[in-house]
Design a protein around this motif. Structure first.
Motif, PDB file in Angstrom:
ATOM      1  N   GLU A 343       0.255  -8.878  -6.031  1.00  0.00           N
ATOM      2  CA  GLU A 343      -0.026  -7.549  -5.485  1.00  0.00           C
ATOM      3  C   GLU A 343      -0.260  -7.582  -3.976  1.00  0.00           C
ATOM      4  OE1 GLU A 343      -0.550  -4.071  -7.778  1.00  0.00           O
ATOM      5  OE2 GLU A 343       1.155  -5.312  -7.261  1.00  0.00           O
ATOM      6  N   GLN A 344      -0.843  -8.671  -3.477  1.00  0.00           N
ATOM      7  CA  GLN A 344      -1.024  -8.785  -2.035  1.00  0.00           C
ATOM      8  C   GLN A 344       0.322  -8.816  -1.315  1.00  0.00           C
ATOM      9  OE1 GLN A 344      -3.469  -8.441  -0.176  1.00  0.00           O
ATOM     10  NE2 GLN A 344      -5.363  -8.946  -1.234  1.00  0.00           N
ATOM     11  N   ARG A 345       1.300  -9.486  -1.898  1.00  0.00           N
ATOM     12  CA  ARG A 345       2.632  -9.492  -1.293  1.00  0.00           C
ATOM     13  C   ARG A 345       3.236  -8.095  -1.313  1.00  0.00           C
ATOM     14  NH1 ARG A 345       5.176 -13.777  -4.987  1.00  0.00           N
ATOM     15  NH2 ARG A 345       7.128 -13.085  -4.025  1.00  0.00           N
ATOM     16  N   SER A 346       3.055  -7.383  -2.414  1.00  0.00           N
ATOM     17  CA  SER A 346       3.538  -6.007  -2.477  1.00  0.00           C
ATOM     18  C   SER A 346       2.850  -5.142  -1.435  1.00  0.00           C
ATOM     19  CB  SER A 346       3.300  -5.424  -3.872  1.00  0.00           C
ATOM     20  OG  SER A 346       4.090  -6.080  -4.832  1.00  0.00           O
ATOM     21  N   ARG A 347       1.566  -5.364  -1.267  1.00  0.00           N
ATOM     22  CA  ARG A 347       0.799  -4.577  -0.290  1.00  0.00           C
ATOM     23  C   ARG A 347       1.362  -4.761   1.112  1.00  0.00           C
ATOM     24  NH1 ARG A 347      -4.743  -3.073   0.887  1.00  0.00           N
ATOM     25  NH2 ARG A 347      -5.040  -3.191   3.119  1.00  0.00           N
ATOM     26  N   ARG A 348       1.686  -6.006   1.473  1.00  0.00           N
ATOM     27  CA  ARG A 348       2.231  -6.240   2.812  1.00  0.00           C
ATOM     28  C   ARG A 348       3.522  -5.446   3.023  1.00  0.00           C
ATOM     29  NH1 ARG A 348       0.315 -11.517   1.901  1.00  0.00           N
ATOM     30  NH2 ARG A 348       2.351 -12.252   1.168  1.00  0.00           N
ATOM     31  N   CYS A 349       4.371  -5.437   1.989  1.00  0.00           N
ATOM     32  CA  CYS A 349       5.630  -4.689   2.108  1.00  0.00           C
ATOM     33  C   CYS A 349       5.379  -3.190   2.210  1.00  0.00           C
ATOM     34  CB  CYS A 349       6.531  -4.966   0.901  1.00  0.00           C
ATOM     35  SG  CYS A 349       7.121  -6.664   0.765  1.00  0.00           S
ATOM     36  N   LEU A 350       4.458  -2.697   1.398  1.00  0.00           N
ATOM     37  CA  LEU A 350       4.265  -1.252   1.262  1.00  0.00           C
ATOM     38  C   LEU A 350       3.360  -0.655   2.325  1.00  0.00           C
ATOM     39  CD1 LEU A 350       3.942  -1.046  -2.613  1.00  0.00           C
ATOM     40  CD2 LEU A 350       5.718   0.006  -1.224  1.00  0.00           C
ATOM     41  N   LEU A 351       2.397  -1.428   2.802  1.00  0.00           N
ATOM     42  CA  LEU A 351       1.452  -0.889   3.781  1.00  0.00           C
ATOM     43  C   LEU A 351       1.649  -1.474   5.176  1.00  0.00           C
ATOM     44  CD1 LEU A 351      -1.984  -0.555   1.951  1.00  0.00           C
ATOM     45  CD2 LEU A 351      -0.549   1.261   2.862  1.00  0.00           C
ATOM     46  N   GLU A 352       1.257  -2.753   5.347  1.00  0.00           N
ATOM     47  CA  GLU A 352       1.210  -3.310   6.691  1.00  0.00           C
ATOM     48  C   GLU A 352       2.567  -3.272   7.391  1.00  0.00           C
ATOM     49  OE1 GLU A 352      -0.412  -4.575   4.160  1.00  0.00           O
ATOM     50  OE2 GLU A 352      -2.435  -5.185   4.773  1.00  0.00           O
ATOM     51  N   GLU A 353       3.622  -3.712   6.687  1.00  0.00           N
ATOM     52  CA  GLU A 353       4.933  -3.776   7.342  1.00  0.00           C
ATOM     53  C   GLU A 353       5.480  -2.388   7.651  1.00  0.00           C
ATOM     54  OE1 GLU A 353       7.556  -6.234   5.054  1.00  0.00           O
ATOM     55  OE2 GLU A 353       6.253  -8.000   5.200  1.00  0.00           O
ATOM     56  N   ARG A 354       5.279  -1.447   6.747  1.00  0.00           N
ATOM     57  CA  ARG A 354       5.766  -0.086   7.016  1.00  0.00           C
ATOM     58  C   ARG A 354       4.951   0.570   8.126  1.00  0.00           C
ATOM     59  NH1 ARG A 354       5.323   3.099   2.070  1.00  0.00           N
ATOM     60  NH2 ARG A 354       7.068   4.431   2.656  1.00  0.00           N
ATOM     61  N   ASN A 355       3.631   0.382   8.116  1.00  0.00           N
ATOM     62  CA  ASN A 355       2.818   0.929   9.205  1.00  0.00           C
ATOM     63  C   ASN A 355       3.266   0.385  10.558  1.00  0.00           C
ATOM     64  OD1 ASN A 355       1.319   2.374   7.387  1.00  0.00           O
ATOM     65  ND2 ASN A 355      -0.533   1.147   7.565  1.00  0.00           N
ATOM     66  N   ALA A 356       3.575  -0.929  10.604  1.00  0.00           N
ATOM     67  CA  ALA A 356       4.020  -1.529  11.862  1.00  0.00           C
ATOM     68  C   ALA A 356       5.347  -0.931  12.322  1.00  0.00           C
ATOM     69  CB  ALA A 356       4.142  -3.043  11.694  1.00  0.00           C
ATOM     70  N   ARG A 357       6.224  -0.589  11.371  1.00  0.00           N
ATOM     71  CA  ARG A 357       7.503   0.038  11.741  1.00  0.00           C
ATOM     72  C   ARG A 357       7.308   1.474  12.196  1.00  0.00           C
ATOM     73  NH1 ARG A 357       9.531  -2.106   6.801  1.00  0.00           N
ATOM     74  NH2 ARG A 357       9.703   0.012   5.957  1.00  0.00           N
ATOM     75  N   TRP A 358       6.325   2.155  11.624  1.00  0.00           N
ATOM     76  CA  TRP A 358       6.147   3.579  11.894  1.00  0.00           C
ATOM     77  C   TRP A 358       5.411   3.878  13.195  1.00  0.00           C
ATOM     78  CZ3 TRP A 358       4.041   5.521   6.489  1.00  0.00           C
ATOM     79  CH2 TRP A 358       5.079   5.442   5.545  1.00  0.00           C
ATOM     80  N   ILE A 359       4.468   2.997  13.593  1.00  0.00           N
ATOM     81  CA  ILE A 359       3.529   3.402  14.640  1.00  0.00           C
ATOM     82  C   ILE A 359       4.233   3.728  15.951  1.00  0.00           C
ATOM     83  CG2 ILE A 359       3.024   1.024  15.346  1.00  0.00           C
ATOM     84  CD1 ILE A 359       0.569   4.032  15.199  1.00  0.00           C
ATOM     85  N   GLY A 360       5.273   2.974  16.321  1.00  0.00           N
ATOM     86  CA  GLY A 360       5.990   3.288  17.552  1.00  0.00           C
ATOM     87  C   GLY A 360       6.671   4.640  17.485  1.00  0.00           C
ATOM     88  N   GLN A 361       7.288   4.947  16.340  1.00  0.00           N
ATOM     89  CA  GLN A 361       7.919   6.250  16.164  1.00  0.00           C
ATOM     90  C   GLN A 361       6.883   7.369  16.276  1.00  0.00           C
ATOM     91  OE1 GLN A 361      10.832   6.555  12.802  1.00  0.00           O
ATOM     92  NE2 GLN A 361      10.097   4.500  12.299  1.00  0.00           N
ATOM     93  N   LEU A 362       5.735   7.165  15.633  1.00  0.00           N
ATOM     94  CA  LEU A 362       4.709   8.215  15.630  1.00  0.00           C
ATOM     95  C   LEU A 362       4.179   8.467  17.034  1.00  0.00           C
ATOM     96  CD1 LEU A 362       2.713   7.284  12.391  1.00  0.00           C
ATOM     97  CD2 LEU A 362       4.252   9.218  12.729  1.00  0.00           C
ATOM     98  N   GLU A 363       3.916   7.417  17.795  1.00  0.00           N
ATOM     99  CA  GLU A 363       3.370   7.615  19.135  1.00  0.00           C
ATOM    100  C   GLU A 363       4.380   8.328  20.034  1.00  0.00           C
ATOM    101  OE1 GLU A 363       1.821   3.910  20.556  1.00  0.00           O
ATOM    102  OE2 GLU A 363       0.129   3.953  19.153  1.00  0.00           O
ATOM    103  N   THR A 364       5.663   8.018  19.856  1.00  0.00           N
ATOM    104  CA  THR A 364       6.685   8.740  20.624  1.00  0.00           C
ATOM    105  C   THR A 364       6.699  10.211  20.246  1.00  0.00           C
ATOM    106  OG1 THR A 364       8.067   6.759  20.820  1.00  0.00           O
ATOM    107  CG2 THR A 364       9.154   8.892  21.112  1.00  0.00           C
ATOM    108  N   LEU A 365       6.604  10.496  18.953  1.00  0.00           N
ATOM    109  CA  LEU A 365       6.601  11.886  18.491  1.00  0.00           C
ATOM    110  C   LEU A 365       5.380  12.633  19.018  1.00  0.00           C
ATOM    111  CD1 LEU A 365       7.743  11.196  14.831  1.00  0.00           C
ATOM    112  CD2 LEU A 365       8.948  12.688  16.431  1.00  0.00           C
ATOM    113  N   PHE A 366       4.211  11.995  18.978  1.00  0.00           N
ATOM    114  CA  PHE A 366       2.996  12.653  19.449  1.00  0.00           C
ATOM    115  C   PHE A 366       3.053  12.914  20.955  1.00  0.00           C
ATOM    116  CE2 PHE A 366       0.610  10.483  15.737  1.00  0.00           C
ATOM    117  CZ  PHE A 366       0.922  11.532  14.903  1.00  0.00           C
TER     118      PHE A 366
END
Length: 402
Positions: A343-366
């Motif tokens: 489950e920890q491996r799944s968590r990295r895929c579903l949370l940490e890695e996706r958050n890292a991909r999203w944050i740059g997009q979100l800051e540009t949008l904001f």
């Protein structure tokens, strides 16, 4: 066990004509809906008719789930009647320990601890002066720029009714008026492609009943009576776990994510997405099915834990306490060390890695203009969550009552 949800892949796949972890209806807005064929796909009806229909189709209700779970616990662990999710409706005005089992009240500190809410006003930092600009000859004073217009970040939950969630949709409609752009995880109207089937379906030579054993397969059938046995036998373990944690609900046009995208489109807003449906499916399917079957088997043999966690998740959402919800997820109650590692491996895929991909997009949008962003609630909480990342980068984050 990471919750979040995969509520949307079953909707997309149902439209294509096919059938249908603790990481389900709470993290992902899109991909889960592909796990199960839709029984119906009605338009949102007026409130009385919709509520009657929900009673028939939405699966185990939060309070019923908690009471059923309590009846299966040893006497020393049973949830007292006054602590069931029926009273979690008042959690926003009380301490979390008053609404949920005592084990859920001991929470680790996090960068967002004490921030209660599901809707947040986001203001970008003032532009910094570059070193080259600082040494230039003085220029005539430029007009003072207008104060940055705020954007909003909304934590969604991918199962339950608006009444259970405590969501004020008229207020969200008023918030949409203030922004130019609506952003969510993935396009709720994306069409299903046959290329996606391998993310969700098992090989016919290795069905679920063979992977987890006939006895556990029969337990899954009993817990998911609305899924045809032949479809259940083809579903990968992540998809089965997603449905179990979402009380058997398979998403559709009545989910929070679908409603919000429809509202934004009807209001004439620009609609953008942080990822594609295939990218969501890749995150969901990042652990081999043979390994994830271990987690599914353990959950099926203690299904009351799933029921408690679904009820607690809804209670924490109603209480607007996302850090407490994430702490419950991180406990991975009832799993062996081997299953926790999976489950920890799944968590990295579903949370940490996706958050890292999203944050740059979100800051540009904001920075570019006022927008309303809606993503799964658990993405916002914790040290690796979006709220902490925005604050580290100088953004003002303020909870807005909803």
């Amino acid at each position: 066990m990471t919750k979040a949800a995969r509520q949307r892949a079953s909707k997309a796949h149902a439209r294509s004509g096919g059938a249908g972890c603790l990481l389900p209806a709470m993290l992902l807005s899109a991909a889960v809906s592909a796990g199960v064929p839709q029984q119906a796909n009605p338009e949102i009806a007026p409130q009385p008719q919709r509520q009657a229909r929900d009673e028939q189709t939405r699966g185990i209700a939060a309070q019923a789930a908690t009471e059923a779970a309590a009846s299966q616990l040893p006497r020393t662990q049973a949830i007292p009647p006054q602590e069931t999710s029926g009273q979690a409706a008042n959690a926003a005005q009380s301490e979390p320990s008053a609404d949920l089992p005592a084990s859920s009240s001991v929470l680790p500190r996090s960068p967002t601890a004490g921030t209660r809410g599901v809707l947040f006003r986001i203001v970008p930092p003032a532009p910094a002066t570059l070193p080259a600009e600082a040494v230039q000859e003085p220029q005539p004073a430029a007009p003072t720029p207008a104060e940055a217009r705020p954007s909003y970040l909304l934590a969604t939950i991918h199962f339950g009714t608006p009444e259970e969630q405590g969501i004020d949709y008229p207020q969200l409609e008023r918030t949409l008026v203030e922004v130019e752009t609506f952003v969510n995880e993935a396009d709720m109207d994306a069409s299903w492609k046959t290329d996606y089937d391998d993310y969700r379906w098992l090989s016919p030579a290795d069905p679920l009943s063979k992977m987890i054993g006939r006895d556990d397969f029969e337990k899954a059938r009993a817990l998911l009576p609305n899924v045809r046995p032949q479809d259940l036998d083809r579903m990968k373990p992540w998809s089965v776990l997603a449905l179990l944690e979402a009380r058997g609900e398979s998403g559709g046009d009545t989910t929070m994510d679908a409603r919000l995208q429809r509202m934004a489109a009807s209001a004439g807003k620009r609609v953008l997405h942080l990822e594609t449906l295939e990218e969501q499916l890749q995150a969901l399917d990042c652990v081999p099915a043979e390994e994830h079957a271990r987690v599914l088997g353990e959950r099926l043999n203690a299904s009351w834990i799933l029921r408690i966690e679904s009820a607690q998740a809804m209670a924490w959402y109603r209480a607007r306490n996302l850090d407490a919800w994430l702490a419950d997820i991180d406990r991975m109650e009832g799993l062996s060390d081997e299953a926790r590692a999976i489950e920890q491996r799944s968590r990295r895929c579903l949370l940490e890695e996706r958050n890292a991909r999203w944050i740059g997009q979100l800051e540009t949008l904001f920075q570019d203009g006022p927008c309303l962003v809606a993503v799964g609630a658990v993405h916002l909480a914790g040290a690796e969550g979006l709220l902490a990342a925005l604050r580290r980068d100088g953004y003002q984050v303020e909870a807005v009552p909803l």
